[in-house]
Design an enzyme around this catalytic site. Sequence first.
Site, PDB file in Angstrom:
ATOM      1  N   ARG A 122      -8.580  13.827  14.388  1.00 19.79           N
ATOM      2  CA  ARG A 122      -8.686  15.245  14.696  1.00 19.79           C
ATOM      3  C   ARG A 122     -10.133  15.732  14.558  1.00 19.79           C
ATOM      4  NH1 ARG A 122      -5.678  20.187  14.399  1.00 19.79           N
ATOM      5  NH2 ARG A 122      -3.595  19.422  14.177  1.00 19.79           N
TER       6      ARG A 122
ATOM      7  N   HIS B 144       3.528  -5.119   5.049  1.00 18.09           N
ATOM      8  CA  HIS B 144       2.400  -6.001   4.714  1.00 18.09           C
ATOM      9  C   HIS B 144       2.805  -7.148   3.787  1.00 18.09           C
ATOM     10  CE1 HIS B 144       2.191  -3.537   1.074  1.00 18.09           C
ATOM     11  NE2 HIS B 144       1.437  -4.474   0.542  1.00 18.09           N
TER      12      HIS B 144
ATOM     13  N   HIS C  56       9.897  -4.066   1.209  1.00 19.16           N
ATOM     14  CA  HIS C  56       9.344  -5.267   0.566  1.00 19.16           C
ATOM     15  C   HIS C  56      10.422  -6.106  -0.146  1.00 19.16           C
ATOM     16  CE1 HIS C  56       5.825  -3.125   1.598  1.00 19.16           C
ATOM     17  NE2 HIS C  56       5.622  -2.496   0.467  1.00 19.16           N
TER      18      HIS C  56
HETATM   19  C1  BG6 Z   1       3.281  -0.008  -0.473  1.00 17.52           C
HETATM   20  C2  BG6 Z   1       3.959   1.042  -1.307  1.00 17.52           C
HETATM   21  O1  BG6 Z   1       4.053  -0.292   0.666  1.00 17.52           O
HETATM   22  O2  BG6 Z   1       3.149  -1.203  -1.236  1.00 17.52           O
HETATM   23  C3  BG6 Z   1       3.184   1.289  -2.606  1.00 17.52           C
HETATM   24  O3  BG6 Z   1       4.016   2.252  -0.554  1.00 17.52           O
HETATM   25  C4  BG6 Z   1       2.961  -0.010  -3.336  1.00 17.52           C
HETATM   26  O4  BG6 Z   1       3.867   2.220  -3.428  1.00 17.52           O
HETATM   27  C5  BG6 Z   1       2.370  -1.062  -2.405  1.00 17.52           C
HETATM   28  O5  BG6 Z   1       2.074   0.237  -4.423  1.00 17.52           O
HETATM   29  C6  BG6 Z   1       2.320  -2.410  -3.076  1.00 17.52           C
HETATM   30  O6  BG6 Z   1       1.627  -3.319  -2.274  1.00 17.52           O
HETATM   31  P1  BG6 Z   1       0.874  -4.536  -2.929  1.00 17.52           P
HETATM   32  O7  BG6 Z   1       0.461  -5.396  -1.795  1.00 17.52           O
HETATM   33  O8  BG6 Z   1      -0.276  -3.964  -3.694  1.00 17.52           O
HETATM   34  O9  BG6 Z   1       1.863  -5.193  -3.841  1.00 17.52           O
END
Ligand code: BG6
Length: 478
Positions: free
Chosen positions: A48, A188, A250
């Site tokens: 933006r 991720h 996750h």
């Molecule tokens: C994210 C969550 O998807 O993953 C966070 O929104 C969390 O709350 C994070 O802290 C953890 O990712 P990683 O890779 O640091 O274990």
Amino acid sequence: MQGNADNFTVVIFGANSDLAARKLFPSLYELSKWGHLPGEYRIIGVGRSLLTHEEFRHQVHQKLTTLSPETVLDEQHVNKFSSRLFYVSLDLADSEGYHDLYKELMDVSPESGLGEHILYYLSTPPDLAPIIVKNLDLAGLGEQHDSQGGWRKIIVEKPYGTNLQTARQLNSAIGAVFNEERIFRIDHYLGKEPVQNIMVFRFSNGIFEPLWTRHYIANVEITIAEDFGIRDRGAFYDAAGLLRDIIQNHALQLLAAVAMEPPVDLSADSVRDEKAKLLRSIRPFKSFDVEKSVVLGQYEGYRSEKNVAQDSTVETFAAVKFYIDNWRWKDVPFYVKAGKNLSQTMTKIVITFKCPPQNYFGPAESCSYIANQVVFCIQPDETIALRFGAKRPGEAVITDPVYMKFDYKTSFTEAGMTPYHRLLLDAVNGDQMNFIRQDSVEYSWAIIDSIRETVNGMTPETYPIHSNGPESAGSIYS
Ligand code: BG6
């Protein structure tokens, strides 16, 4: 005329977001520096704020230095990378602005292929996704408008909806503009090296798979613990809570990787078929069994965090006992625990095997002390250990648990890629194996919805900061 098939443009919506600064630009910079990208590229940041290309380049450079200190910047490559950055300022909700994006995207020579191969990345609040895809479509930038031989793909960040209904709405809004083969829903965790290794461990080692069933496994425990709180994400977190932030994605993805059937082959859809089937087999929660299956907690002081309601009943901890109703896993408990502000940051999966039929070396109850385990430590250590009983040296026959351990650090010298390196590269190359398919998103939400419906109205138990969570968390093991 068809342009160079290897060249492409990445369009980052939310170019000024934290995710873009900390993960996306550093990963794209390094992939480019290492020569991993398949061809020439261009990155168009969309935001933006009113910025010129030059100002945007300067801003990205500054953020690479300050927000991503682990990225090693080499001046020559920074200049090359900067010269590939462009910026379009627009109000994401206003369809008019997308014509500027169209002009910027097409302002390249046709033979370069840069205007034919486009990867969109939505690093934006989730409610904007349907609006962005609709506006892309209206501007002639959706998938059906791509030229012969070109491609247009889209990466969508979590949270992917807030429940089954909103996830379906999102799927249908995005699906109206992009085919499923072009939609990359990112989690991720699936880009983490030790997570990818779970499948390799299971299916490349003949000795474990025959044991990987209810006949030999007593239980499976998955823990995702963090020793920090919600940081500055109060507004998001207080609307989401841990079940939606961590378990829906996750944790259930780890569970699927550990418990899925062997795929027919290693194509993305064969693997994702098995994951979807597994998620579909998770037993939904009913109100009568929730008491012993779900414990929710909230850390002390959570209600005083910024942007959190003073009477919030949002959970920052959950312990859940899942069952998978299929032939392999019937009646094997899967204990999943996750929480913020716990005693340590650690993600691990422990597979505990049943005891031998007779315990020669102590009372029957002592068996659990030395029961065989396979322990996948995902982070911070990246190890896999096998626990077994061994005789303690000395006259008496006393058994102790000992470990055989594989450690990435000592077994391999290659530097691993971070999840965002790997997943961005996979998306550019069109490999969907480590992205969540529509059906899996929906099955996961159905489970989470069934938990949330049954705990509706339950006040989470308060637990002290840097503890192991609520005292009653252990009740799920009974
Ligand atoms: C994210 C969550 O998807 O993953 C966070 O929104 C969390 O709350 C994070 O802290 C953890 O990712 P990683 O890779 O640091 O274990």
